[in-house]
Design a protein around this motif. Structure first.
Motif, PDB file in Angstrom:
ATOM      1  N   GLU A  15       0.814  -1.209   0.000  1.00  0.00           N
ATOM      2  CA  GLU A  15       0.000   0.000   0.000  1.00  0.00           C
ATOM      3  C   GLU A  15       0.853   1.266   0.000  1.00  0.00           C
ATOM      4  O   GLU A  15       0.541   2.243  -0.692  1.00  0.00           O
ATOM      5  N   ASN A  16       1.939   1.258   0.764  1.00  0.00           N
ATOM      6  CA  ASN A  16       2.781   2.448   0.832  1.00  0.00           C
ATOM      7  C   ASN A  16       3.625   2.633  -0.420  1.00  0.00           C
ATOM      8  O   ASN A  16       3.716   3.747  -0.961  1.00  0.00           O
ATOM      9  N   ASN A  69      -0.545   2.006  10.108  1.00  0.00           N
ATOM     10  CA  ASN A  69      -1.146   1.223   9.036  1.00  0.00           C
ATOM     11  C   ASN A  69      -2.485   1.834   8.637  1.00  0.00           C
ATOM     12  O   ASN A  69      -3.048   2.663   9.349  1.00  0.00           O
ATOM     13  N   TRP A  76      -4.282   4.531   4.286  1.00  0.00           N
ATOM     14  CA  TRP A  76      -2.997   4.305   3.604  1.00  0.00           C
ATOM     15  C   TRP A  76      -2.473   5.594   2.974  1.00  0.00           C
ATOM     16  O   TRP A  76      -1.254   5.740   2.796  1.00  0.00           O
TER      17      TRP A  76
END
Length: 372
Positions: free
Chosen positions: A24-25, A171, A358
């Motif tokens: 996601e990052n 997160n 995110w």
């Protein structure tokens, strides 16, 4: 700027918690910063879906890093060999492991130190590796990121890394988690629990996840309520044998436990949105992503009063003592019997979920990179 990235946990259809964080990052950071070139270092043939944008060059370093001896070879020889070719300006690792001797800035994400506090849950050869190398992984990084204030303080206390070198990068929840209407929930229950309501456990079936005490609590809940409620367990049974299996076999109501094994995200999101509550009474977590996923699915949460979980849950969950099955059982009974309590927890979780996205996570990780 050239940024080399450890991406060994980007595995197709096998993303665990840290793998999701990486996916996601990195997907957001690489797309948001086309002015920089990223070199993704895998430890095996990679899936093209992980090449998120044109500014990514995927590379494979060897050997495959899936054992302490191979971890050592991969990070001390495989990655440095590739870095000589790339000549990057910065090295980023999103899973805690880094080469111990680099002459460029390093950003390392250490998610938690569960092995420091619960070494009994880890194989001796793995524990020896962690004990030897993780202090170096923490101290040798230019900057560290971690996923909660609890873990930030824990890294500082355990490895004496100054707090001003550690950034918190929460997160987020997967966008697939969302509420279901009553008709959709009925279909889920018909498919998995013969139409019965259910509590949900999500996580790797490991002693640290405390499933044995959740089994004991569920037995107590059933004895108190005499209901047809089920307990649905979603997770890989890799560490099933031993106390967890023994506790299950001793359960009075084990026929009401539905073991589903590992499930894909679309199924897991539907189960989460259809549960009476998520029971996430782990013994140790650096964050606890299922808590935030449940907030997004409008599902009440029962979680532990230890480590990071009270920090992440805030006032939007029932907090229990994970070492006392009766504490977990009491929370299950309260949520089952009190519809107003369920509605209140859902409202508080919905209000809290915006903290954990995110988009915010990627922004914070990029700020950490810029500081380095």
């Amino acid at each position: 700027m050239k940024i080399a990235v450890n991406t060994r946990l980007l595995l197709k259809n096998r993303l665990e918690g840290i793998g999701h964080f990486s996916y996601e990052n990195l997907r957001r950071i690489t797309k948001a910063h086309p002015e920089h070139q990223f070199y993704f270092l895998f430890d095996r043939p990679y899936d093209d879906s992980f090449v998120f944008s044109d500014n990514i060059t995927p590379m494979v370093a060897y050997p495959q890093a899936r054992h302490p001896y191979l971890w050592y070879l991969f990070f001390e020889y495989g990655i440095p060999w590739k870095l000589k070719e790339i000549k990057p300006d910065l090295f980023l690792s999103t899973d805690g492991w880094i080469p111990t001797k680099l002459d460029i800035p390093v950003v390392n994400v250490i998610h938690d130190l569960n092995f420091v506090h619960h070494p009994e849950f880890i194989k001796p050869v793995v524990r020896r590796y962690y004990d030897r190398f993780f202090p170096k992984f923490a101290r040798n990084a230019t900057r560290l990121a971690t996923v909660s204030e609890f873990s930030r303080q824990d890294i500082h206390d355990s490895y004496q890394v100054p707090l001003d070198r550690i950034d918190v990068v929460f997160n987020g929840a997967n966008p697939i988690y969302a509420p279901l209407d009553e008709q959709q929930q009925r279909l889920v229950k018909q498919e998995y629990t013969n139409g019965c309501d259910f509590f949900l456990f999500v996580g790797l079936i490991h002693k640290r996840k405390n499933l044995d005490n959740i089994f004991r609590a569920f037995d107590a809940f059933k004895g108190h309520t005499a209901s047809n409620v089920k307990l649905v367990v979603v997770g890989d049974k890799k560490w099933w044998a031993g106390e967890i299996e023994d506790t299950y076999l001793q359960m009075q109501y084990r026929e009401d436990v539905v073991m589903l094994g590992r499930q894909q995200l679309d199924t897991l999101s539907k189960l989460t949105a259809s549960a009476i509550a998520l029971v996430y009474a782990s013994l140790f977590e650096g964050f606890g992503i299922p808590i935030v996923d449940a907030f997004n699915a409008h599902t009440p949460v029962i979680t532990s009063n230890v480590t990071s979980m009270p920090e992440i849950a805030g006032d939007a969950a029932l907090i229990v003592d994970p070492y006392k099955p009766e504490s977990i059982a009491e929370a299950m009974i309260r949520i089952f019997e009190d519809e107003n309590l369920r509605k209140t927890l859902i409202e508080k979780g919905d209000a809290r979920k915006g903290i954990f996205t995110w988009e915010r996570s990627a922004e914070r990780l990029w700020q950490c990179i810029e500081k380095a």
